[in-house]
Scaffold this active site. Structure first.
Site, PDB file in Angstrom:
ATOM      1  CG  ASP A   1     -25.412  13.506  15.307  1.00  0.00           C
ATOM      2  OD1 ASP A   1     -25.797  12.334  15.273  1.00  0.00           O
ATOM      3  OD2 ASP A   1     -26.183  14.480  15.408  1.00  0.00           O
TER       4      ASP A   1
ATOM      5  CG  ASP B   1     -20.887  15.929  19.294  1.00  0.00           C
ATOM      6  OD1 ASP B   1     -22.000  16.466  19.350  1.00  0.00           O
ATOM      7  OD2 ASP B   1     -20.349  15.552  18.237  1.00  0.00           O
TER       8      ASP B   1
HETATM    9  P1  B16 Z   1     -31.356  16.995  14.601  1.00  0.00           P
HETATM   10  P2  B16 Z   1     -24.260  16.748  17.642  1.00  0.00           P
HETATM   11  C1  B16 Z   1     -25.892  17.754  15.774  1.00  0.00           C
HETATM   12  O1  B16 Z   1     -25.537  16.729  16.651  1.00  0.00           O
HETATM   13  C2  B16 Z   1     -25.354  17.502  14.390  1.00  0.00           C
HETATM   14  O2  B16 Z   1     -23.930  17.564  14.374  1.00  0.00           O
HETATM   15  C3  B16 Z   1     -25.877  18.540  13.432  1.00  0.00           C
HETATM   16  O3  B16 Z   1     -25.419  18.271  12.121  1.00  0.00           O
HETATM   17  C4  B16 Z   1     -27.409  18.535  13.464  1.00  0.00           C
HETATM   18  O4  B16 Z   1     -27.930  19.552  12.626  1.00  0.00           O
HETATM   19  C5  B16 Z   1     -27.879  18.767  14.906  1.00  0.00           C
HETATM   20  O5  B16 Z   1     -27.329  17.760  15.751  1.00  0.00           O
HETATM   21  C6  B16 Z   1     -29.385  18.727  15.031  1.00  0.00           C
HETATM   22  O6  B16 Z   1     -29.820  17.429  14.735  1.00  0.00           O
HETATM   23  O7  B16 Z   1     -31.869  17.477  13.286  1.00  0.00           O
HETATM   24  O8  B16 Z   1     -31.280  15.486  14.697  1.00  0.00           O
HETATM   25  O9  B16 Z   1     -32.091  17.612  15.782  1.00  0.00           O
HETATM   26  O10 B16 Z   1     -23.059  16.732  16.759  1.00  0.00           O
HETATM   27  O11 B16 Z   1     -24.413  17.985  18.502  1.00  0.00           O
HETATM   28  O12 B16 Z   1     -24.444  15.461  18.424  1.00  0.00           O
HETATM   29 MG    MG Z   2     -20.885  16.224  16.363  1.00  0.00          MG
END
Ligand code: B16
Ligand code: MG
Length: 229
Positions: A11, A9
């Protein structure tokens, strides 16, 4: 089956952009007069931008049109991308570079599986744009975590079966996605305490690659395994 691929993953695992997401949503919620706390933010981890907004708006007293929602998502993304401008390789979380290097040395394939549409920008800012054998992200998928789509796509791009893959995740939605995709999963950070994790660690800084590749042993059980060459 032994683990021949690790899907990370982004974030909250590779880099702490989860805090930037929180700050951006908090600013938007404050402007809209909606109470939004760090506790509320836990439910947003790993889920898509649109679903995150729905979770926040569920706390509001009024209904919002699709146009308003679209504008809010755009505004939040602008706040978020502004904060990404300061991101650099120094923001890569402890243990990550060592683990990526050791996995590569061991011939294990590595991929990103992220819900974020900002994945290409983040990887570029932290200097890891070409570090992975495959990247699957929010731009590629129809269904966000807890659906397994993003991890199954990452595995497919690596040419691996789910049973050969271990996912590294910080979110309950991500643990559910990995498990329902038939993959083993290491829970880190807030996900370390989850019952869905096959393996857990508070941070990758303390995780040994030999433990990670065992996939289903906890750190204590794996102590004493021979060092990998
Ligand atoms: P974006 P991951 C996710 O990333 C985040 O944890 C989540 O908080 C966020 O809403 C989602 O990506 C979408 O992100 O707005 O940048 O498209 O943890 O799956 O790497
Ligand atoms: Mg994450």
């Amino acid at each position: 089956m032994s683990i021949t691929a690790v899907i990370f993953d982004l974030d909250g695992v590779i880099v702490s952009t989860d805090e930037f997401h929180f700050q951006a949503w908090k600013r938007l919620a404050d402007e809209a007069g909606i109470v939004f706390t760090r506790h509320d933010n836990e439910a947003l981890r790993g889920v898509s931008r649109a679903e995150s907004l729905e979770i926040i708006l569920a706390k509001s007293k009024r209904l919002w049109s699709q146009d308003e929602k679209n504008r809010m998502m755009e505004t939040k993304n602008t706040y978020y991308r502004d904060s990404l401008q300061t991101l650099s390789p120094q923001d890569i979380l402890p243990g990550v570079m060592r683990i990526l290097k050791e996995l590569k040395q061991a011939g294990v394939a590595i991929a990103i599986g992220s819900s974020s549409k900002n994945t290409p920008l983040i990887l570029q800012k932290i200097g890891l744009a070409s570090a992975f054998d495959a990247v699957a992200d929010g731009n590629d998928i129809q269904k966000s975590k807890p659906d397994p789509e993003v991890f199954l796509l990452a595995a497919q791009r690596l040419g691996k079966s789910p049973a050969e893959c271990l996912v590294v995740e910080d979110a309950e939605a991500g643990l559910m996605a990995a498990r329902s995709g038939g993959m083993r999963v290491l829970g880190v950070g807030g996900a370390a305490a989850s019952a869905l994790a096959d393996l857990s660690a508070p941070t990758l800084a303390t995780m040994e690659v030999q433990t990670l590749l065992k996939g289903d042993l906890d750190a204590e059980e794996a102590v004493g395994l021979p060092a990998m060459s």
